[in-house]
Enzyme design. Structure first.
Site, PDB file in Angstrom:
ATOM      1  N   LYS A   1       0.861  -1.190   0.000  1.00 27.32           N
ATOM      2  CA  LYS A   1       0.000   0.000   0.000  1.00 27.32           C
ATOM      3  C   LYS A   1       0.888   1.227   0.000  1.00 27.32           C
ATOM      4  CE  LYS A   1      -4.465   0.904   0.016  1.00 27.32           C
ATOM      5  NZ  LYS A   1      -5.480   0.199  -0.789  1.00 27.32           N
TER       6      LYS A   1
ATOM      7  N   ASP B   1      -6.793   4.453  -5.134  1.00 28.02           N
ATOM      8  CA  ASP B   1      -7.506   4.336  -3.860  1.00 28.02           C
ATOM      9  C   ASP B   1      -8.159   5.699  -3.655  1.00 28.02           C
ATOM     10  OD1 ASP B   1      -7.107   4.244  -0.436  1.00 28.02           O
ATOM     11  OD2 ASP B   1      -7.956   2.508  -1.452  1.00 28.02           O
TER      12      ASP B   1
END
Length: 445
Positions: free
Chosen positions: A126, A166
């Site tokens: 991430k 995201d």
């Protein structure tokens, strides 16, 4: 919790006390792994949990960029490459003022299990920055993205680490990031997913997380003798996940009566008009309060938490982490909620999750229920590698198969290791076992 898992968690808390989101995610995972650890004493000897909770690599860097006034601004960038036991790191980039190392680590840890559950060969990672694209011009966003990728490019690659979008990272940002990667490296490769359809993107990627959430919830309801049809639904958020979850759940026969953004929420008892939402959010980039100008029978309320006081049978939190606290969970339970499907990453606090489970509400945890986005991202990687482009219908069919398959993996693991219907434990255990097997096979690395 097993003594081994408890020791690992206590040590993690001591060394990361300043990272509450990361500790929250680790607590939820380690708490549910007791039956697995008890059955596999070799994990303790191999230090497996200690290795699992520690990222393989954490990259932090400055991101200087120039605003439209000629003033240099500096943000902080992150990429956490958490676990590559089953494939290259895969996980989104988040651009939001709240981004810090704790949030990126919690997202990366969740991503390991989420990616494992898809059955596809992708590890967990991430990244992101505390840069806020909201209110910035296209030129400012472009300059930020180019600066961000000028550092990130040396840490990623199609067989190393493949970021995606995201919160705050959509088609515009992916385009700017990809252009800079290609400019620096001279490589035209699938290093990012969520690309435009004319340059390597996949059909159904935009819809994937929302659609996948609904496929999982539908499978969960059907396995428990229930149905989406005729149910009243509340969806928080109004980004890609929320919009396409609302679209798919409506196609399945549900009625969405409320949606939100970071400022407040709209309530439309007649059923939310998705065409208006899409125009406001995808075309005009306006706040959701403008919905009442187009649909005067609807109401708008400032602030977000009140959305969970609206009676519904299905709740789909698709906004951000910890948006449902214990009080909100109890309000939903009191109003007759039957199922909760997490479209955002960890949108329910530990206390809220416990309240849902105690009330026998069907609860679909994010790491399983919102895996549709990364599943189609991995399908995009496959298409890039083969220089092919599949139809929307083909990608959507593969997505549905993956999500229904995830539900059955979760359901089976819950029945074998925990309590039937405990999909939180089932998701953690099913995802963990595949990664654990790979880590054991590869040795202490």
């Amino acid at each position: 919790m097993s003594d081994y898992a408890q020791r690992v968690l206590d040590d993690l808390k001591a060394r990361n006390a300043h990272e509450p989101e990361f500790i929250q995610a680790a607590t939820e995972i380690l708490t549910t792994l007791k039956p697995v650890v008890d059955r596999h004493p070799e994990y303790e000897k191999a230090g497996l949990l200690e290795r699992y909770v520690e990222p393989e690599r954490v990259i932090m860097f400055r991101v200087p960029w120039m605003d439209d006034k000629g003033q240099v601004q500096v943000n902080r960038g992150y990429r956490v490459q958490f676990n590559s036991a089953i494939g290259p790191y895969k996980g989104g980039l988040r651009l939001h003022p709240s981004v810090n190392l704790s949030i990126i680590k919690f997202l990366g840890m969740e991503q390991i299990l989420k990616n494992s559950l898809t059955g596809l060969p992708i590890g967990g990672g991430k990244g992101g920055s505390d840069f806020d694209p909201k209110g910035k011009s296209d030129n400012e966003v472009q300059r930020f993205c180019q600066s961000f990728m000028t550092e990130l490019y040396r840490h990623v690659g199609k067989d190393v680490d493949v970021p995606a979008g995201d919160i705050g990272v959509g088609a515009r940002e992916i385009g700017f990031l990809y252009g800079q990667y290609k400019r620096i490296t001279g490589l035209y490769e699938g290093v990012l997913t969520g690309k435009g359809l004319t340059w390597g993107g996949s059909l159904a990627r935009k819809e994937a997380t929302g659609f996948g959430l609904c496929y999982f919830v539908q499978a969960m309801l059907e396995a428990n003798g229930k149905s989406v049809a005729g149910k009243t639904v509340v969806v928080s958020g109004s980004g890609n996940v929320a919009i396409y979850a609302a679209q798919k759940i409506t196609e399945m026969g549900g009625k969405v009566v409320a949606m939100s953004d970071s400022n407040g929420y709209i309530h439309d008892p007649a059923g939310v008009n998705l065409a208006v939402i899409k125009q406001l959010k995808e075309v005009e980039r306006k706040r959701i309060r403008e919905y009442v100008n187009a649909v005067p029978t609807a109401t708008y309320t400032e602030g977000c938490s009140g959305i969970w006081t609206i009676p519904c049978q299905i709740a789909l939190p698709c906004a951000t982490q910890n948006e449902i606290n214990e009080a909100s969970a109890k309000a939903l339970i009191a109003n007759g909620v039957e199922a909760v499907g997490e479209g955002a990453n960890m949108p329910s606090t530990l206390e809220a999750t416990a309240a849902f489970q105690q009330a026998k509400v069907l609860f679909a945890p994010a790491k399983a229920a919102n895996a549709g986005g990364v599943a189609v991202s991995a399908l995009e990687m496959s298409q890039n590698s083969m220089r092919l482009s599949w139809s929307f219908e083909e990608v959507d069919a593969r997505l549905k198969d993956i999500m229904v398959g995830i539900f059955h993996k979760v359901d089976d693991a819950a029945k074998e290791y925990a309590t039937s219907g405990d999909y939180v434990a089932g998701a953690n255990i099913a995802g963990f076992l595949k990664v654990a097997d790979a880590m054991m096979a590869q040795g202490a690395v």
